[in-house]
Design a protein around this motif. Structure first.
Motif, PDB file in Angstrom:
ATOM      1  N   LEU A  43       0.834  -1.198   0.000  1.00  0.00           N
ATOM      2  CA  LEU A  43       0.000   0.000   0.000  1.00  0.00           C
ATOM      3  C   LEU A  43       0.873   1.253   0.000  1.00  0.00           C
ATOM      4  N   ALA A  44       1.712   1.390   0.996  1.00  0.00           N
ATOM      5  CA  ALA A  44       2.571   2.569   1.104  1.00  0.00           C
ATOM      6  C   ALA A  44       3.833   2.192   1.874  1.00  0.00           C
ATOM      7  N   PHE A  68      -3.438   7.925  -5.667  1.00  0.00           N
ATOM      8  CA  PHE A  68      -3.904   6.564  -5.365  1.00  0.00           C
ATOM      9  C   PHE A  68      -5.102   6.300  -6.285  1.00  0.00           C
ATOM     10  N   LEU A 101      -2.317   8.701   8.480  1.00  0.00           N
ATOM     11  CA  LEU A 101      -2.509   8.332   7.086  1.00  0.00           C
ATOM     12  C   LEU A 101      -3.859   8.912   6.672  1.00  0.00           C
ATOM     13  N   LEU A 103      -6.859   9.567   3.931  1.00  0.00           N
ATOM     14  CA  LEU A 103      -7.503   9.117   2.703  1.00  0.00           C
ATOM     15  C   LEU A 103      -8.258  10.325   2.150  1.00  0.00           C
ATOM     16  N   THR A 113      -9.090   9.494   8.476  1.00  0.00           N
ATOM     17  CA  THR A 113      -7.723   9.589   8.984  1.00  0.00           C
ATOM     18  C   THR A 113      -7.447   8.357   9.838  1.00  0.00           C
ATOM     19  N   LEU A 143     -13.953   4.482   1.352  1.00  0.00           N
ATOM     20  CA  LEU A 143     -12.616   4.149   0.854  1.00  0.00           C
ATOM     21  C   LEU A 143     -12.565   4.233  -0.670  1.00  0.00           C
ATOM     22  N   THR A 146     -11.432   7.390  -2.383  1.00  0.00           N
ATOM     23  CA  THR A 146     -10.044   7.823  -2.210  1.00  0.00           C
ATOM     24  C   THR A 146      -9.311   7.902  -3.546  1.00  0.00           C
ATOM     25  N   LYS A 148      -6.210   9.968  -3.363  1.00  0.00           N
ATOM     26  CA  LYS A 148      -4.870  10.317  -2.873  1.00  0.00           C
ATOM     27  C   LYS A 148      -4.706   9.798  -1.453  1.00  0.00           C
ATOM     28  N   ILE A 149      -3.458   9.486  -1.104  1.00  0.00           N
ATOM     29  CA  ILE A 149      -3.132   9.117   0.268  1.00  0.00           C
ATOM     30  C   ILE A 149      -2.098  10.124   0.772  1.00  0.00           C
TER      31      ILE A 149
END
Length: 182
Positions: A43-44, A68, A101, A103, A113, A143, A146, A148-149
């Motif tokens: 994921l990241a 994302f 993190l 979203l 968050t 979700l 979303t 961008k992250i």
């Protein structure tokens, strides 16, 4: 004579291959087929050295946003039934942190968050695996918005970090996605 017997044997064996048993096939069973694939993907990830977080001892913010675009794929979006995020943070810096993190949707609004408290390094291994974040039903719908992250790293108050400060803050995360295709 031996070659004649061999030829006859070959013909009989070859002829027997053309006889087989079969049953009626019911292709309507395909209508009941339901596939439930599960995928795991990174994921990241980030790895920040203490010297990149130089400050005067107060709170400091490090911030980054990444695109994302996973949910732009219509097929994936329609068949996704559940997602789970796993996060692990390793801290070898003698300061505590809070890692958020974010979203973010297409309107640059924060959808959700996810906040992770990271204890300060005290000379022993300091790897924290956080509880799995599960996205289903309404939370999954959020979700899917979303695009961008974002990452916000808050340093808690403590001794100043300098160019010579040792250690690093390392985040690894993965997503497990559960799909259902009928």
């Amino acid at each position: 004579m031996k070659s004649f017997i061999r030829n006859i044997s070959k013909v009989l064996i070859l002829a027997s291959l053309f006889f087989s048993c079969s049953s009626n096939l019911d292709f309507d069973q395909v209508k009941d087929l339901k596939l439930k694939p599960v995928f795991v993907a990174n994921l990241a990830y980030f790895d920040v050295a203490a010297k990149e977080l130089v400050n005067d001892g107060g709170n400091q913010i490090a911030f980054d946003i990444r695109d994302f675009d996973v949910f732009k794929d219509k097929f994936f979006n329609e068949h996704l039934k559940k997602a789970a995020f796993d996060v692990q943070i390793d801290n070898t810096i003698e300061r505590a942190f809070v890692v958020n993190l974010l979203l973010i949707n297409a309107n640059n609004e924060i959808v959700e968050t996810l906040s992770y408290r990271v204890p300060a390094y005290k000379g022993t291994p300091n790897t924290t695996k956080y509880p799995t974040e599960v996205f289903e039903n309404q939370r999954l719908d959020l979700l899917k918005q979303t695009v961008k992250i974002g990452f916000v790293v808050l340093i808690t108050a403590g001794p100043p970090l300098t160019e010579q400060s040792p250690g690093k803050l390392n985040l690894k995360s993965s997503a497990t996605v559960y799909m259902e295709i009928e």
